[in-house]
Structures are given as C-alpha cells and as structure tokens.
Design a protein around this motif. Structure first.
Motif, mmCIF file in Angstrom:
data_model
loop_
_atom_site.group_PDB
_atom_site.id
_atom_site.type_symbol
_atom_site.label_atom_id
_atom_site.label_comp_id
_atom_site.label_asym_id
_atom_site.label_seq_id
_atom_site.Cartn_x
_atom_site.Cartn_y
_atom_site.Cartn_z
ATOM 1 N N LEU A 26 9.242 32.104 -34.866
ATOM 2 C CA LEU A 26 8.539 31.150 -34.174
ATOM 3 C C LEU A 26 9.353 29.950 -34.092
ATOM 4 C CD1 LEU A 26 5.879 29.948 -33.080
ATOM 5 C CD2 LEU A 26 4.927 29.769 -35.398
ATOM 6 N N ASN A 27 9.940 29.591 -35.200
ATOM 7 C CA ASN A 27 10.318 28.261 -35.060
ATOM 8 C C ASN A 27 11.704 28.099 -34.200
ATOM 9 O OD1 ASN A 27 8.600 26.566 -36.804
ATOM 10 N ND2 ASN A 27 9.475 27.747 -38.539
ATOM 11 N N GLY A 28 12.187 29.285 -34.220
ATOM 12 C CA GLY A 28 13.385 29.433 -33.335
ATOM 13 C C GLY A 28 13.228 29.263 -31.908
ATOM 14 N N ALA A 29 12.039 30.061 -31.581
ATOM 15 C CA ALA A 29 11.398 30.184 -30.417
ATOM 16 C C ALA A 29 10.950 28.795 -29.703
ATOM 17 C CB ALA A 29 10.267 31.345 -30.082
ATOM 18 N N VAL A 30 10.499 28.152 -30.724
ATOM 19 C CA VAL A 30 10.039 26.716 -30.214
ATOM 20 C C VAL A 30 11.199 25.456 -30.477
ATOM 21 C CG1 VAL A 30 7.901 27.330 -30.337
ATOM 22 C CG2 VAL A 30 8.933 26.515 -32.391
#
Length: 555
Positions: free
Chosen positions: A131-135
């Motif tokens: 999730l944090n990589g995607a955002v």
C-alpha cells in the motif's frame, strides 16, 4: 586490496559513511535521467540501495538503523516546518473541500488494499508495504514498520512490498492523468477560475460617497463592518497622498487605497460608496514609488529577534512613524496586515510612508537580509526533540489493546507544522531559507532511502521472481490506479472542479511530486501546485496514523 577491504567491506563508521555516500551519489545522479520524459528523482537512491544490498554490500546494523531513522526524522520535520505557516490556513474556504476529498481518496485506497489482502490471503504486514509503495509514501512505511516491530512481527515483507510497488506507484498516477486527458470529462471540465485567490491581499481604490462616513475617524470604521482591510494611502482633493492614522477624519470625495481580500469588496463598496476601478493593484508591474511623489513603498525584512512573536498592532508603527503596513509575505504566503497578525522572523512586510519614516522602520525591524542565511540550528533540534517526544506518547483508542504512537514519522511532522505555524509566539526563530530547507530534506530522505534499499536488497530479486512478487506488483498498480480514476471522475463530473485543482489534489493525496510535475506541464497556471500544497500535509499525517491503527486493530 587491504585498503579497499577496510573502507568498503569491514564494518566501521568510515565504511558505513562511504557506502551510503556512494549509494546516494549514484542514486541522485541517475535521478536526473528522464525516461519518456519522466524521472524518479531522489527515489532512484532507493533502487541503487537495493542493487547494492543484492550484490552483498552491507554496513553495521546499528549504524544502518540510526542513519535510516535519523534521515526519516530530519525529512519529515523539515516538511512540516515548510508547510506549517500555511497549514491551518488551508482549512479555510475551498481548502476544506479539497482536504475532505483527499481524505476520501486515502480511505478508499486503504480499504481497497486491505480488502484485497483478505480476498487473496496476502499477509497484512506485506500489504502495508504494498500500500505505501503504491501511494509513494515512505513516512507511512516507516510508521508501519515501527508498528510491526512493536507487535513482534518481521517488517522485512513491508519494505520489500514497498520496493516492488513504488515505481508503478509513481507511473500509475501519471498514467491515470494521461488517460483522463484524452476523455471528454477533462475537455469539457470547468476552466480554472480566473483572477486571484480570494484569500490573497487585494489592493483596490475607493471614493468616499457615503454621507455616514463624512467626518468619521478611521478607527471608528471597524464598528461599521466585519470586513478586514488596511488603508495604506489617502488623497484629499489635489493634495499629495498621505499615510492615514486612526485619528484621520474622512471627508466626502476622499480617495482611499485599501488592502483587503476580494470577498470583502462588496461590503467595502457599501461602506465607502464607490469603488474607483474594478482592478487589483496587487501586481508586479505597479511601480509604487511612482504612484505619487510623496509616499514610498518598501519591503522590509524582519531580522530582529525582539520583533519575532509580537503582534503587528503592538508595534504602533502608525502612530510612531506615520506609516502603514499593508501586506506581509511569509515564505511565499501573502497575508493581510491586520493588527492581530503575529509577526515572525523572516517575514517581509510592505510598508508605505515617507523615505525618512521607512528608514526608521527598517532600522527597528532589522532589515538585514544577509542574516537570514545564518542557520538557526537550535530551533531545528528543539523541534526534532519535541517531535520525538510527541511520537513516543501512547494514544489509547477505544477497542484497541495497544496504544497508537505517532512514532518517528508522525511526531516530528506534527512538531514541524506546529513550530512553523506557532513557533514565533514562543519567541523561537524557526525561519529557514527555502534552499536550506530543501537541503536538509534532501539529506534526510536520501539517507532514509539508501538505508531502506540496502536493508531490503538481499531479498529483493528473490521476492520479485517469486509468484507473489508479480502479484504484489499487480496489486500495487490496482491500489494506485483505481482510486485515482474514481476520485477524478467524482471531482470532474459531480463536484465540477477544474482540471488543475483535481490533478493537484490527486498528486497531493498520493504524496507524488513527480506526478505533480507532469500535471503542471499539462495545465496552465498554478492551480495544481496550490491544490497539492493544500492537501499534502494533512494527507501525509492521515496516512501515517491510519496504517498504524489498522495494523493494531487487525493483527
């Protein structure tokens, strides 16, 4: 060979420094290379660190941990310090709507991520990294890693998940905007509103035609209207312009130059009777010194520590020097010079008066631009200390066995925001030049990314080549792309927002400056940048907190 072994392989302070310096140097150099017009910027340091870790390079674990955490703290604190002066102002007017939509985007993406985790049996620890990589939000990744460590769960999967999804996280937002640009929604969307931001100082001229104002002292006008304004010049008949004081009496047919906000123009027109010209004099092409031969206008920099934290009205510049302060520029943020405005070190105030009076005001304010270049390290480390203490405070939420902590990412960014917004009231010199701020942020982020890549590099290739590695990449792209498209359609079709503000909101809620650069190239004007700056601070804070809350609730 012994020398190479000593400085590159054997664990020591020198070896750790050299390894990190090499990774950052190569990463920042590659970050300037554009592929299809796009660049990952400082994020390339992350991938160079991964490559170095994959090739077997490593440093002392304790030094790695310290450098990574110190870099993160320095980065997020400087981000908070920069956005602090305008942070709470962003919740006024249209900023409320922009931040609410940004929160919806954040919640939608987070729900989608954890929903996919349950549907496809992806461990929640790994999904937090995906999730944090995607955002593209590395501070939120740090918060997730800290929470996982607090729960006794290995956080390696989170770092790897972020590493494999980060590139498409950057590209996915840009791809979404590129696709939207081809649709009728964007082509038929409302145009960017023309004119100035209603919160920016508006300089207008009025003529006194209202009989009720005849013979009234200027200090009594405040009781007749709720409009905020400053009268910088007054012309009576053919006499030269004067800088009026509170005791100046108005007469019919007096001409006034007033600094206010655009939303107050109608109220002031009712008060005085007539607006001379429907134009804003707050322009760069106006030569204020040639406007009349009697008064001059000068931008004076506050560099005297005794002025820091004082209210403008308490200086009584009106009465002592017969000058008027019309505007205040604070790190690019233009403010109306009201008596209750708290002045800060580094503010640039626009003062109207005679040359002799302006010299006296400049002497009192300091006016030494060169002193602004001197770094005030004490306030930086005081703020960092307070931020770390804030990050350690346990926050108990209903229904949770363990407390939430803002940690290394959340505490310092809140401390930076508060110091930037209110530090002057504590007589702290929080001013930092933009170049110094960018330098400290760059050093902090580069250290964090280099250490993060180095720590996860040994398992990166193995993870990507496994079936779940490909799954992570696909999930990361879905988490990036789907919420962006949904929110964009909502903004353009339902809310009827202009394209520039929509794109800036999306980039800000995704913490994606590379996508903002693309949006700024596609859209004329500064609406993408303004919208980005409005939602970025709150969005960063919410992502840091929400990932911790969810992990504590679900693990």
């Amino acid at each position: 060979m012994e020398l190479i072994n000593e400085i590159l392989i054997e664990h020591s302070a020198i070896q750790a420094t050299i390894v990190l310096a090499i990774i950052i140097t190569i990463g920042t150099a590659l970050g300037k290379v554009k592929i299809f017009g796009l660049s990952l910027g400082v994020t390339f340091v992350f991938f160079v660190g991964i490559l170095a870790g994959h090739l077997g390079c490593n440093i002392d674990p304790d030094m790695l941990t310290f450098a990574q955490r110190f870099g993160l703290v320095l980065f997020v604190y400087e981000v908070g310090l920069e956005v602090g002066p305008g942070f709470f102002r962003s919740f006024l007017g249209s900023g409320i709507r922009l931040n609410l939509i940004s929160i919806v985007n954040i919640v939608l993406g987070t729900m989608l991520a954890f929903g996919l985790a349950y549907a496809l049996s992806v461990p929640l620890a790994d999904m937090s990294g995906i999730l944090n990589g995607a955002v593209t939000n590395t501070p939120a990744l740090a918060a997730a890693q800290e929470t996982l460590s607090q729960l006794g769960i290995d956080a390696t999967g989170a770092a790897l998940g972020c590493a494999v999804t980060y590139p498409l996280g950057v590209v996915g937002v840009i791809l979404a905007m590129a696709i939207l640009n081809k649709t009728s929604m964007v082509k038929n969307a409302p145009k960017q509103p023309e004119g100035e931001d209603t919160k920016q100082p508006y300089v207008a001229t009025f003529m006194v035609k209202n009989p009720a104002c005849d013979g009234m002292k200027l200090r009594d006008l405040a009781h007749l209207t709720k409009a905020k304004f400053v009268i910088s010049r007054l012309w009576k008949d053919d006499a030269p312009a004067d800088a009026p004081t509170g005791d100046t009496e108005l007469q019919l047919n007096d001409h006034l130059m007033i600094i206010t906000e655009k939303k107050y123009l109608s109220q002031l027109t009712l008060l005085f009777g007539l607006q001379d010209k429907s134009e804003n004099w707050n322009r760069d092409d106006v030569n204020w010194d040639e406007l009349d031969g009697n008064l001059l206008s000068r931008n004076i920099v506050i560099t005297r520590s005794t002025i820091n934290g004082r209210k403008l009205g308490s200086l009584r510049l009106h009465n002592r020097y017969r000058v008027n302060v019309s505007r205040v520029n604070r790190m690019g943020l233009k403010l109306l010079a009201t008596p209750n405005l708290t002045l800060q070190y580094g503010d640039r105030i626009t003062v109207v008066g005679t040359a002799e009076a302006l010299d006296k005001v400049e002497m009192e304010m300091g006016g030494k631009v060169g002193s602004l270049k001197e770094p005030n390290l004490a306030s930086i480390f005081v703020g960092i200390t307070l931020g770390l203490m804030l990050g350690c405070l346990p926050i108990m939420l209903p229904g949770m066995a363990l407390p939430v902590r803002l940690g290394l990412a959340g505490g310092p960014i809140i401390a930076g925001i508060l110091m930037g917004a209110y530090g002057a009231r504590l007589r702290l010199r929080t001013y930092t030049t933009r170049s110094a701020n960018l330098m400290l942020r760059g050093i902090g982020l580069s250290l964090y990314l280099a250490c993060l890549g180095l720590a996860s590099g040994q398992q990166f290739i193995e993870t990507v080549m496994r079936p779940e590695g490909l799954l992570w990449i696909v999930l990361g792209f879905i988490i990036t792309f789907v919420p962006i498209i949904i929110i964009a359609i909502w903004c353009l079709k339902v809310v009827k927002m202009d394209v520039g503000s929509t794109y800036g909101l999306l980039c800000g809620s995704m913490a994606n400056p590379m996508a903002l650069s693309y949006a700024s190239e596609c859209i004329e004007g500064d609406s993408p940048a303004v919208s980005y700056a409005t939602v970025y601070p709150l969005g960063m804070f919410i992502r840091v907190v929400i990932i911790q809350v969810l992990l504590l609730m679900l693990l």
